[in-house]
Design a protein around this motif. Structure first.
Motif, PDB file in Angstrom:
ATOM      1  N   ASP A  57      -3.657   3.603  37.903  1.00  0.00           N
ATOM      2  CA  ASP A  57      -5.052   3.852  37.868  1.00  0.00           C
ATOM      3  C   ASP A  57      -5.903   3.338  37.147  1.00  0.00           C
ATOM      4  OD1 ASP A  57      -3.948   5.725  39.769  1.00  0.00           O
ATOM      5  OD2 ASP A  57      -3.842   7.696  38.398  1.00  0.00           O
ATOM      6  N   ASP A  58      -7.300   3.129  37.515  1.00  0.00           N
ATOM      7  CA  ASP A  58      -8.184   2.696  36.756  1.00  0.00           C
ATOM      8  C   ASP A  58      -8.385   3.574  35.595  1.00  0.00           C
ATOM      9  OD1 ASP A  58     -10.613   1.467  35.811  1.00  0.00           O
ATOM     10  OD2 ASP A  58     -11.346   1.191  37.920  1.00  0.00           O
ATOM     11  N   THR A  59      -8.610   2.662  34.398  1.00  0.00           N
ATOM     12  CA  THR A  59      -8.943   3.436  33.222  1.00  0.00           C
ATOM     13  C   THR A  59     -10.299   3.748  33.215  1.00  0.00           C
ATOM     14  OG1 THR A  59      -9.454   1.258  32.044  1.00  0.00           O
ATOM     15  CG2 THR A  59      -7.060   2.365  31.940  1.00  0.00           C
ATOM     16  N   LYS A  60     -11.251   3.441  33.995  1.00  0.00           N
ATOM     17  CA  LYS A  60     -12.663   4.107  34.069  1.00  0.00           C
ATOM     18  C   LYS A  60     -12.715   5.386  34.463  1.00  0.00           C
ATOM     19  CE  LYS A  60     -17.204   2.945  36.039  1.00  0.00           C
ATOM     20  NZ  LYS A  60     -18.175   2.259  36.738  1.00  0.00           N
ATOM     21  N   GLU A  61     -13.465   6.087  33.827  1.00  0.00           N
ATOM     22  CA  GLU A  61     -13.491   7.803  33.868  1.00  0.00           C
ATOM     23  C   GLU A  61     -14.187   7.915  35.328  1.00  0.00           C
ATOM     24  OE1 GLU A  61     -16.256  10.640  32.265  1.00  0.00           O
ATOM     25  OE2 GLU A  61     -14.315  10.667  30.719  1.00  0.00           O
ATOM     26  N   PRO A  62     -13.613   8.730  36.396  1.00  0.00           N
ATOM     27  CA  PRO A  62     -14.216   8.945  37.535  1.00  0.00           C
ATOM     28  C   PRO A  62     -15.227  10.359  37.559  1.00  0.00           C
ATOM     29  CG  PRO A  62     -11.943   9.153  37.714  1.00  0.00           C
ATOM     30  CD  PRO A  62     -12.010   9.103  36.106  1.00  0.00           C
ATOM     31  N   PRO A  63     -16.118  10.428  38.255  1.00  0.00           N
ATOM     32  CA  PRO A  63     -17.041  11.560  37.967  1.00  0.00           C
ATOM     33  C   PRO A  63     -16.460  12.902  37.806  1.00  0.00           C
ATOM     34  CG  PRO A  63     -17.883  10.026  39.739  1.00  0.00           C
ATOM     35  CD  PRO A  63     -16.350   9.566  39.327  1.00  0.00           C
ATOM     36  N   ALA A  64     -15.424  13.122  38.638  1.00  0.00           N
ATOM     37  CA  ALA A  64     -14.607  14.522  38.396  1.00  0.00           C
ATOM     38  C   ALA A  64     -14.248  15.030  37.306  1.00  0.00           C
ATOM     39  CB  ALA A  64     -13.624  14.508  39.445  1.00  0.00           C
ATOM     40  N   TYR A  65     -14.024  13.813  36.296  1.00  0.00           N
ATOM     41  CA  TYR A  65     -13.595  14.140  34.870  1.00  0.00           C
ATOM     42  C   TYR A  65     -14.458  14.036  33.678  1.00  0.00           C
ATOM     43  CZ  TYR A  65      -9.189  14.028  37.643  1.00  0.00           C
ATOM     44  OH  TYR A  65      -8.278  14.315  38.369  1.00  0.00           O
ATOM     45  N   ARG A  66     -15.876  13.829  34.262  1.00  0.00           N
ATOM     46  CA  ARG A  66     -16.671  13.654  33.295  1.00  0.00           C
ATOM     47  C   ARG A  66     -16.919  14.986  32.376  1.00  0.00           C
ATOM     48  NH1 ARG A  66     -21.383  11.846  36.373  1.00  0.00           N
ATOM     49  NH2 ARG A  66     -20.102   9.878  36.507  1.00  0.00           N
ATOM     50  N   GLY A  67     -17.080  14.735  31.127  1.00  0.00           N
ATOM     51  CA  GLY A  67     -17.409  15.704  30.182  1.00  0.00           C
ATOM     52  C   GLY A  67     -15.892  16.085  29.203  1.00  0.00           C
ATOM     53  N   ILE A  68     -14.807  15.628  29.810  1.00  0.00           N
ATOM     54  CA  ILE A  68     -13.507  15.962  29.233  1.00  0.00           C
ATOM     55  C   ILE A  68     -13.093  15.107  28.121  1.00  0.00           C
ATOM     56  CG2 ILE A  68     -11.017  16.220  29.743  1.00  0.00           C
ATOM     57  CD1 ILE A  68     -11.520  17.049  32.541  1.00  0.00           C
ATOM     58  N   TYR A  69     -13.561  14.164  28.319  1.00  0.00           N
ATOM     59  CA  TYR A  69     -13.222  12.871  27.220  1.00  0.00           C
ATOM     60  C   TYR A  69     -13.881  13.549  25.990  1.00  0.00           C
ATOM     61  CZ  TYR A  69     -12.618   8.742  24.027  1.00  0.00           C
ATOM     62  OH  TYR A  69     -12.379   8.160  23.123  1.00  0.00           O
ATOM     63  N   GLU A  70     -15.012  13.935  25.865  1.00  0.00           N
ATOM     64  CA  GLU A  70     -15.984  14.240  24.662  1.00  0.00           C
ATOM     65  C   GLU A  70     -15.128  15.646  23.935  1.00  0.00           C
ATOM     66  OE1 GLU A  70     -18.502  11.859  27.146  1.00  0.00           O
ATOM     67  OE2 GLU A  70     -17.105  13.469  27.356  1.00  0.00           O
ATOM     68  N   GLU A  71     -14.547  16.422  24.873  1.00  0.00           N
ATOM     69  CA  GLU A  71     -13.852  17.341  24.470  1.00  0.00           C
ATOM     70  C   GLU A  71     -12.490  16.916  23.684  1.00  0.00           C
ATOM     71  OE1 GLU A  71     -13.867  21.358  24.967  1.00  0.00           O
ATOM     72  OE2 GLU A  71     -16.102  20.158  24.494  1.00  0.00           O
ATOM     73  N   LEU A  72     -11.758  15.947  24.283  1.00  0.00           N
ATOM     74  CA  LEU A  72     -10.693  15.490  23.319  1.00  0.00           C
ATOM     75  C   LEU A  72     -11.018  14.782  22.201  1.00  0.00           C
ATOM     76  CD1 LEU A  72      -8.559  13.759  26.503  1.00  0.00           C
ATOM     77  CD2 LEU A  72      -8.859  16.135  25.711  1.00  0.00           C
ATOM     78  N   VAL A  73     -12.166  14.106  22.032  1.00  0.00           N
ATOM     79  CA  VAL A  73     -12.613  13.551  20.878  1.00  0.00           C
ATOM     80  C   VAL A  73     -12.864  14.713  19.779  1.00  0.00           C
ATOM     81  CG1 VAL A  73     -14.455  12.376  19.775  1.00  0.00           C
ATOM     82  CG2 VAL A  73     -13.364  11.509  21.878  1.00  0.00           C
ATOM     83  N   ARG A  74     -13.596  15.651  20.142  1.00  0.00           N
ATOM     84  CA  ARG A  74     -13.758  16.673  19.450  1.00  0.00           C
ATOM     85  C   ARG A  74     -12.493  17.203  18.862  1.00  0.00           C
ATOM     86  NH1 ARG A  74     -14.037  21.969  19.742  1.00  0.00           N
ATOM     87  NH2 ARG A  74     -13.453  22.109  22.071  1.00  0.00           N
ATOM     88  N   LYS A  75     -11.445  17.622  19.625  1.00  0.00           N
ATOM     89  CA  LYS A  75     -10.278  18.134  19.217  1.00  0.00           C
ATOM     90  C   LYS A  75      -9.485  17.019  18.568  1.00  0.00           C
ATOM     91  CE  LYS A  75     -10.043  20.925  23.398  1.00  0.00           C
ATOM     92  NZ  LYS A  75      -9.159  21.360  24.448  1.00  0.00           N
ATOM     93  N   GLY A  76      -9.927  15.892  18.136  1.00  0.00           N
ATOM     94  CA  GLY A  76      -9.256  14.783  17.588  1.00  0.00           C
ATOM     95  C   GLY A  76      -7.748  14.514  18.365  1.00  0.00           C
ATOM     96  N   MET A  77      -7.897  14.190  19.631  1.00  0.00           N
ATOM     97  CA  MET A  77      -6.861  13.829  20.533  1.00  0.00           C
ATOM     98  C   MET A  77      -6.682  12.472  20.883  1.00  0.00           C
ATOM     99  SD  MET A  77      -6.285  17.309  22.835  1.00  0.00           S
ATOM    100  CE  MET A  77      -6.069  18.918  22.288  1.00  0.00           C
TER     101      MET A  77
END
Length: 477
Positions: A57-77
């Motif tokens: 799969d493409d490593t570019k974030e699709p619109p449907a998943y926007r906002g999740i990465y920031e949560e993962l960074v906040r959790k230190g993941m």
């Protein structure tokens, strides 16, 4: 990048040593290894599982998943970014759907409320030339690593198989209270699969998005040996392997197989809901022209519970190559266990499993409705096993220990003496339970309480030899 094991080790805390490379699983997804963190005396102070999947799969974030990465960074993941500058990694390089969804479902502030296997972190590797097992073709795929807690106890498939083997060569039905326990945990997980994705930043609220699991089945439900307050003598089931899961809504263009980039129906034969497409010998087939949605999770939940009731690790449809094309037949043909002619599960349980597997998706309960139905029916059939053995129960038993036993308590004391469940108890509670000298009620014990912990905390690490042919064997040790 450097060697995989060395590079991964550099992104973990360095005050102690991580020993890795023990393979504990393999499949179409890749490989799974266990790592142990040890102190200077080689005593285990932490454990971790690392999953090594390859994804095209493409490593570019699709619109449907926007906002999740920031949560993962906040959790230190995200273990692949500089911890001094969190969030500065390029999102175009970080998207991995399985890690996104598993991380979104992880709330480390409430460990005992977990409904899915928690994510510790994930990391992007390099491109590898992977050979297809089907046709021998090669394709460049991104190598990812997913870091999780070690859940050593096994899975629901192991439990079913142990009950199939039974005692003295005779099958043992799985106690109904434990089936209600598993049903409750799955339903709670399905509710969270809706609420977590709909409450995330940038959620597409108007589409009523959900996480469709696609591949719920007994092997993908892991057993947690740690005991909580509910059903404390039983191992808690946790949903795992979100590699086939997708964020979808009913009118999502990805539901259309003719749309470029449509999602993959990653189910297993016997677990295809009527609305799911399946590639068969006759072409692409499905039972009904409806979208995949939360009701698909519900259907697979009912199928999983029916597997437990019938002591089967999967249930084939009438035609092995086809998806389901009818309601469940559990009412017409209720589960029967050889050697137990009088045994029967309650009508409440049978009816609920049937409701989950209705052919028409709209006729199935929603996750919230399913959970409410379970909570209203389970108390009649739990026989007290939802509280048996928790701290409050032990305190009451201790206070009454000086009183003469009632007739029912005498019967209980002569029942099963299996105390394997105490391996998952806190040591002080386990000791107090043993001192009570009270056995489980007749017929309510399991044949399998999970595998023994191979690397207990604060014990000396024992690492088996590494497989030399395994390319992801971890660090040097």
């Amino acid at each position: 990048m450097g060697k995989l094991g060395e590079d991964d080790c550099s992104s973990l805390p360095q005050e102690h040593t991580w020993l890795g490379g023990v393979q504990i699983g393999e499949g179409g997804f890749g490989t799974i290894h266990c790592w142990l963190k040890v102190d200077q005396n080689q005593n285990v102070i932490d454990r971790m599982v690392i999953k090594d999947p390859h994804c095209s799969d493409d490593t570019k974030e699709p619109p449907a998943y926007r906002g999740i990465y920031e949560e993962l960074v906040r959790k230190g993941m995200d273990f692949g970014i500089n911890p001094d500058r969190p969030g500065h990694a390029t999102i175009d390089e970080r998207f991995f759907r399985e890690a996104y969804l598993q991380g979104l479902m992880t709330d480390n502030s409430r460990p005992f409320s977990a409904a899915t296997v928690s994510l510790r972190g994930f990391k992007k590797g390099h491109l590898d030339n992977i050979t297809s097992k089907l046709d021998g073709s090669q394709k460049l795929k991104t190598h990812w690593r997913i870091y999780m807690d070690l859940l050593h106890a096994g899975d629901l498939k192991n439990l079913i198989e142990r009950h199939i083997a039974g005692k003295n060569g005779r099958k043992d039905p799985i106690p109904e209270p434990y089936i209600w326990c598993v049903f409750t945990c799955i339903a709670e997980a399905l509710v969270q699969l809706e609420s977590a994705v709909q409450a995330r930043p940038n959620a597409r609220q108007q589409q009523d998005e959900v996480i469709a699991l696609m591949d719920m089945k007994p092997p993908n439900i892991l057993l947690q040996d740690k005991r909580g307050d509910r059903y404390p003598v039983y191992p808690k089931p946790l949903l795992s392997d979100l590699g086939a899961a997708h964020v979808l809504y009913k009118e999502d263009p990805l539901q259309n197989r003719d749309v470029r980039g449509h999602y993959f129906h990653g189910a297993t034969s016997g677990f295809f809901a009527p609305e799911m497409w399946k590639d068969t010998n006759y072409g692409w087939e499905r039972g009904i022209d409806k979208p995949v949605y939360s009701w698909t999770n519900i259907w697979q939940a009912g199928r999983t519970i029916e597997c437990m009731m019938r002591l089967r690790v999967k249930l084939d449809h009438e035609k092995y190559s086809l998806v389901c094309d009818d309601n469940s037949r559990i009412k017409e043909d209720p589960p029967r266990i050889e050697g137990f002619p009088e045994f029967r599960y309650s009508d409440d349980l049978i009816d609920l499993v049937w409701r989950c597997q209705r052919f028409e998706p709209e006729q199935r309960p929603t996750p919230t409705q399913l959970l409410e139905l379970i909570r209203s029916r389970a108390p009649k059939h739990n026989r007290g096993m939802d509280e048996w053995g928790n701290a409050t129960w032990i305190e009451k038993r201790e206070a009454a220990s000086s009183q003469p036993k009632t007739y029912s308590e005498v019967l209980v004391s002569s029942a099963s003496s299996n105390l394997d469940f105490l391996d998952g108890y806190p040591p002080d509670l386990a000791k107090r339970y043993r001192q009570l000298n009270v056995s489980l009620p007749m017929g309510w014990d399991l044949a399998f309480y999970g595998y023994k912990d191979p690397a207990r905390l604060n014990t000396r690490a024992r690492i088996p030899p590494r497989k030399p042919e395994d390319p992801y064997a971890g660090v040097k040790w």
